[in-house]
Write an enzyme that holds these catalytic residues in place. Structure first.
Site, PDB file in Angstrom:
ATOM      1  N   SER A  21      -7.945  14.929  13.868  1.00  0.00           N
ATOM      2  CA  SER A  21      -8.114  13.499  13.593  1.00  0.00           C
ATOM      3  C   SER A  21      -9.583  13.155  13.387  1.00  0.00           C
ATOM      4  O   SER A  21      -9.941  11.991  13.260  1.00  0.00           O
ATOM      5  CB  SER A  21      -7.551  12.672  14.756  1.00  0.00           C
ATOM      6  OG  SER A  21      -8.214  13.025  15.963  1.00  0.00           O
TER       7      SER A  21
ATOM      8  N   ASN B   5      -7.059  11.493  27.352  1.00  0.00           N
ATOM      9  CA  ASN B   5      -6.147  10.343  27.292  1.00  0.00           C
ATOM     10  C   ASN B   5      -6.827   9.042  27.725  1.00  0.00           C
ATOM     11  O   ASN B   5      -6.700   8.015  27.058  1.00  0.00           O
ATOM     12  CB  ASN B   5      -4.903  10.609  28.142  1.00  0.00           C
ATOM     13  CG  ASN B   5      -4.090  11.774  27.599  1.00  0.00           C
ATOM     14  OD1 ASN B   5      -4.363  12.251  26.491  1.00  0.00           O
ATOM     15  ND2 ASN B   5      -3.124  12.246  28.362  1.00  0.00           N
TER      16      ASN B   5
ATOM     17  N   THR C 265       3.251 -31.371  -1.907  1.00  0.00           N
ATOM     18  CA  THR C 265       4.290 -30.683  -1.143  1.00  0.00           C
ATOM     19  C   THR C 265       5.217 -30.110  -2.207  1.00  0.00           C
ATOM     20  O   THR C 265       5.395 -30.717  -3.266  1.00  0.00           O
ATOM     21  CB  THR C 265       5.066 -31.629  -0.194  1.00  0.00           C
ATOM     22  OG1 THR C 265       5.664 -32.657  -0.979  1.00  0.00           O
ATOM     23  CG2 THR C 265       4.154 -32.269   0.844  1.00  0.00           C
ATOM     24  N   HIS C 266       5.760 -28.944  -1.939  1.00  0.00           N
ATOM     25  CA  HIS C 266       6.563 -28.213  -2.943  1.00  0.00           C
ATOM     26  C   HIS C 266       5.763 -27.983  -4.233  1.00  0.00           C
ATOM     27  O   HIS C 266       6.340 -27.825  -5.298  1.00  0.00           O
ATOM     28  CB  HIS C 266       7.856 -28.962  -3.295  1.00  0.00           C
ATOM     29  CG  HIS C 266       8.597 -29.476  -2.113  1.00  0.00           C
ATOM     30  ND1 HIS C 266       9.548 -28.738  -1.426  1.00  0.00           N
ATOM     31  CD2 HIS C 266       8.500 -30.659  -1.441  1.00  0.00           C
ATOM     32  CE1 HIS C 266      10.017 -29.444  -0.414  1.00  0.00           C
ATOM     33  NE2 HIS C 266       9.389 -30.611  -0.391  1.00  0.00           N
TER      34      HIS C 266
ATOM     35  N   SER D  28     -12.683 -10.472 -18.884  1.00  0.00           N
ATOM     36  CA  SER D  28     -11.644  -9.595 -19.409  1.00  0.00           C
ATOM     37  C   SER D  28     -12.266  -8.708 -20.463  1.00  0.00           C
ATOM     38  O   SER D  28     -13.146  -9.138 -21.207  1.00  0.00           O
ATOM     39  CB  SER D  28     -10.526 -10.440 -20.013  1.00  0.00           C
ATOM     40  OG  SER D  28      -9.800  -9.683 -20.954  1.00  0.00           O
TER      41      SER D  28
ATOM     42  N   LYS E  79     -11.965 -15.415 -20.739  1.00  0.00           N
ATOM     43  CA  LYS E  79     -11.416 -15.358 -19.378  1.00  0.00           C
ATOM     44  C   LYS E  79     -12.474 -15.398 -18.281  1.00  0.00           C
ATOM     45  O   LYS E  79     -13.539 -14.810 -18.408  1.00  0.00           O
ATOM     46  CB  LYS E  79     -10.586 -14.076 -19.198  1.00  0.00           C
ATOM     47  CG  LYS E  79      -9.342 -14.010 -20.050  1.00  0.00           C
ATOM     48  CD  LYS E  79      -8.286 -15.035 -19.662  1.00  0.00           C
ATOM     49  CE  LYS E  79      -7.511 -14.622 -18.438  1.00  0.00           C
ATOM     50  NZ  LYS E  79      -6.687 -13.445 -18.671  1.00  0.00           N
TER      51      LYS E  79
ATOM     52  N   ASN F 226     -11.729 -14.570 -14.465  1.00  0.00           N
ATOM     53  CA  ASN F 226     -10.617 -14.245 -13.572  1.00  0.00           C
ATOM     54  C   ASN F 226     -11.013 -14.311 -12.096  1.00  0.00           C
ATOM     55  O   ASN F 226     -12.086 -13.853 -11.724  1.00  0.00           O
ATOM     56  CB  ASN F 226     -10.067 -12.855 -13.898  1.00  0.00           C
ATOM     57  CG  ASN F 226      -9.410 -12.820 -15.272  1.00  0.00           C
ATOM     58  OD1 ASN F 226      -8.925 -13.839 -15.744  1.00  0.00           O
ATOM     59  ND2 ASN F 226      -9.429 -11.655 -15.897  1.00  0.00           N
TER      60      ASN F 226
ATOM     61  N   GLU G 280      -7.391 -12.953  -5.784  1.00  0.00           N
ATOM     62  CA  GLU G 280      -6.126 -12.216  -5.927  1.00  0.00           C
ATOM     63  C   GLU G 280      -6.082 -11.009  -5.002  1.00  0.00           C
ATOM     64  O   GLU G 280      -5.037 -10.688  -4.417  1.00  0.00           O
ATOM     65  CB  GLU G 280      -5.946 -11.775  -7.384  1.00  0.00           C
ATOM     66  CG  GLU G 280      -5.721 -12.956  -8.317  1.00  0.00           C
ATOM     67  CD  GLU G 280      -5.877 -12.581  -9.782  1.00  0.00           C
ATOM     68  OE1 GLU G 280      -4.933 -12.819 -10.534  1.00  0.00           O
ATOM     69  OE2 GLU G 280      -6.926 -12.037 -10.173  1.00  0.00           O
TER      70      GLU G 280
ATOM     71  N   TYR H 121       1.082   9.310  27.613  1.00  0.00           N
ATOM     72  CA  TYR H 121       0.532   9.585  26.287  1.00  0.00           C
ATOM     73  C   TYR H 121       1.454  10.493  25.476  1.00  0.00           C
ATOM     74  O   TYR H 121       2.093  11.386  25.998  1.00  0.00           O
ATOM     75  CB  TYR H 121      -0.843  10.269  26.445  1.00  0.00           C
ATOM     76  CG  TYR H 121      -1.484  10.619  25.125  1.00  0.00           C
ATOM     77  CD1 TYR H 121      -2.242   9.680  24.434  1.00  0.00           C
ATOM     78  CD2 TYR H 121      -1.312  11.878  24.554  1.00  0.00           C
ATOM     79  CE1 TYR H 121      -2.812   9.989  23.210  1.00  0.00           C
ATOM     80  CE2 TYR H 121      -1.884  12.197  23.327  1.00  0.00           C
ATOM     81  CZ  TYR H 121      -2.634  11.242  22.662  1.00  0.00           C
ATOM     82  OH  TYR H 121      -3.201  11.553  21.452  1.00  0.00           O
TER      83      TYR H 121
ATOM     84  N   GLN I 289      -2.158   9.186  18.395  1.00  0.00           N
ATOM     85  CA  GLN I 289      -3.374   9.508  17.637  1.00  0.00           C
ATOM     86  C   GLN I 289      -3.387   8.765  16.292  1.00  0.00           C
ATOM     87  O   GLN I 289      -4.445   8.523  15.716  1.00  0.00           O
ATOM     88  CB  GLN I 289      -3.443  11.018  17.403  1.00  0.00           C
ATOM     89  CG  GLN I 289      -4.634  11.464  16.590  1.00  0.00           C
ATOM     90  CD  GLN I 289      -4.870  12.960  16.712  1.00  0.00           C
ATOM     91  OE1 GLN I 289      -5.428  13.408  17.703  1.00  0.00           O
ATOM     92  NE2 GLN I 289      -4.430  13.727  15.728  1.00  0.00           N
TER      93      GLN I 289
ATOM     94  N   LYS J 131      -5.371   4.821  15.085  1.00  0.00           N
ATOM     95  CA  LYS J 131      -6.702   4.367  14.676  1.00  0.00           C
ATOM     96  C   LYS J 131      -6.795   3.986  13.207  1.00  0.00           C
ATOM     97  O   LYS J 131      -7.351   2.942  12.856  1.00  0.00           O
ATOM     98  CB  LYS J 131      -7.737   5.430  15.020  1.00  0.00           C
ATOM     99  CG  LYS J 131      -8.084   5.396  16.486  1.00  0.00           C
ATOM    100  CD  LYS J 131      -8.657   6.701  16.959  1.00  0.00           C
ATOM    101  CE  LYS J 131      -8.037   7.105  18.272  1.00  0.00           C
ATOM    102  NZ  LYS J 131      -6.750   7.801  18.169  1.00  0.00           N
TER     103      LYS J 131
END
Ligand code: ARG
Length: 471
Positions: A36, A123, A168-169, A290, A296, A298, A303, A330, A335, A338
């Site tokens: 690891s 451990n 809203t919506h 672009s 463009k 962007n 995103e 353990y 392991q 992480k």
């Protein structure tokens, strides 16, 4: 990548650290799945800190000599410098950061190094290191969230009066201000920061000295190592100390929730900066072009923030699935804890930085916002409220009357405030010119003076409260 994968230092035959029990060495595939080090080398500094605290405590308790403790401390600091200089010979055959450092220490200082592992195990060692790493990360994230809050507050202050449509919506609902909208995110982010600091407080106990799982048969002082490492206390149960990973899940849950908030704001930036809305423009620093369409601009960063939440939620889920059926204490499954947190924290920090940059630079277009705020009969509720307040109509009836007025305006293809008073009177004879006074978006916003409402006076109070809080 490690420097010496085939590795003479670890012994091509039996493992240097536990070889006593084994006649032969591990298969290459076994070594590959077990290693690891490429992930957990990020724990190096914390591993050294924890070893320093442990050695100092062992000497204070008479478990090792103070000469040995001094030699260990010197050796560990040399190793820290080697790692910082990129000169440390990381080895996959030595599996993980703990064995890499310990083996190097013994290589450097001889027998004293071999005494460091008294009264501890990997451990409790890994649990300690990972708690320290997570604690540091959470502290850093807290500050970065605050930086984003400051950027939002600055925009809110500049735009406390900038009327925009509230949705809203995603349908035009009622006018609000851009400042009010920014301050909504400041509130959300403060709950997010609170979640992370709660997680920090709960994780801040020391597993060190729990050893493999049952504690240690030496007169060690766990309070001492806990204090040296800045933990509030030693963990009270040695089994729990080595098997608990709820701190990782809690941190991931907290940052995923915050990332969801960032993603919602990112989505709004995508909408606002779309030419269809035209509410704001991203700076060149946070736009991309672009390769084929020269017009463009962007919002790639927004995103990507939106997309990266998936990885963070996935990290949370992989922790949950990994832990859900592990018996105490353990197991090597752990392991794999992480990589998800490291990656999630890296991504999250990048998202916070990108969002702070975008918000700081955001060029808001008040005219476009104001024009949109007047569309879609956004002040219809204000008219209904006027009927309630001035004519004493029950709200339901006022709603009905207003609905008929909106239908009439729609039929004539005009805004509500353009409707002649006579046309209004035809629906409700008691209406008079005063009703027109509540129909502009600015008047509508100004009237929302209830606590937490969109009125600029209230938004300025929110801003002042937050500026004081953040100092
Ligand atoms: N590299 C291991 C981990 O991250 C360290 C603990 C190993 N303990 C053991 N008994 N094999 O979990």
């Amino acid at each position: 990548m490690t420097n010496d994968d085939t590795d003479k230092r670890a012994g091509k035959g039996a493992n240097a650290l536990w070889g006593g029990r084994f006649a032969g060495g591990a298969d290459d595939v076994m070594r590959a799945i077990n290693a690891s080090i490429d992930v957990d080398r990020r724990l190096a500094d914390h591993d050294i800190d924890a070893s320093l605290a442990h050695a100092q405590m062992l000497a204070a308790c008479g478990v090792i000599s103070s000469e040995d403790a001094k030699a260990i401390a010197k050796g560990l600091e040399d190793i820290r410098a080697e790692i910082a200089a990129g000169a440390f010979p990381f080895s996959a055959a030595l599996e993980d950061i703990h064995m890499n450092i310990e083996a190097r220490l013994t290589e450097k200082i001889g027998e004293a190094g071999a005494r460091l592992h008294t009264a501890r195990s990997r451990n409790d060692q890994v649990a300690t290191d990972f708690r320290l790493w997570t604690r540091t990360a959470l502290d850093r994230l807290g500050l970065q969230i605050e930086a984003l809050q400051r950027a939002l507050i600055t925009q809110a202050e500049a735009h406390a009066d900038t009327v925009m449509p509230g949705f809203t919506h995603l349908q035009t609902a009622q006018p609000v201000t851009f400042g009010h909208h920014c301050m909504a995110y400041v509130e959300m982010l403060s709950r997010d920061a609170g979640r992370l600091s709660d997680a920090r407080a709960r994780l801040n106990e020391s597993p060190l000295g729990a050893a493999a799982l049952a504690g240690a048969p030496y007169p060690i002082n766990r309070d001492m190592t806990a204090e040296t490492l800045g933990f509030a206390a030693p963990m009270a149960n040695s089994l729990d100390a080595v098997s608990a990973r709820d701190f990782v899940m809690e941190a991931l849950a907290g940052l995923t929730i915050c990332a969801v908030h960032l993603s919602r704001l990112a989505e709004e930036i995508v909408l606002w900066t779309s030419p269809r809305f035209g509410f704001a423009r991203l700076s060149d620093r946070f736009s991309t072009g672009s390769s084929i369409m020269p017009q463009k601009r962007n919002p790639d960063a927004a995103e990507l923030i939106r997309a990266k939440v998936g990885g963070m939620a996935g990290a949370f889920q992989s922790m949950v699935l990994m832990m859900k059926a592990l018996p105490l204490a353990y197991a090597k499954d752990m392991q794999e804890d992480k990589a998800p947190l490291f990656r999630a924290v890296d991504d999250f920090e990048l998202c916070l930085a990108a969002m702070t940059g975008m918000i700081g630079d955001l060029d808001v277009r008040p005219e476009a916002m104001a024009a949109a705020a007047g569309e879609g009969y956004s002040t219809a509720t204000d008219l209904a409220d006027w009927l309630v307040r001035e004519l004493g109509l029950p709200f339901r009836e006022a709603h009905h009357v207003t609905g008929r007025l909106v239908a009439e305006a729609e039929r004539r293809d005009i805004a509500l405030h353009e409707l002649p008073v006579e046309a209004m009177k035809a629906v409700e004879p008691r209406i008079d010119e005063r009703a027109l006074g509540v129909l502009s978006p600015a008047d509508s916003v100004a009237s929302r003076t209830s606590y937490g409402g969109a009125a600029p006076v209230r938004v300025r109070e929110q801003i002042a409260r937050w500026k004081e809080k953040l100092g």
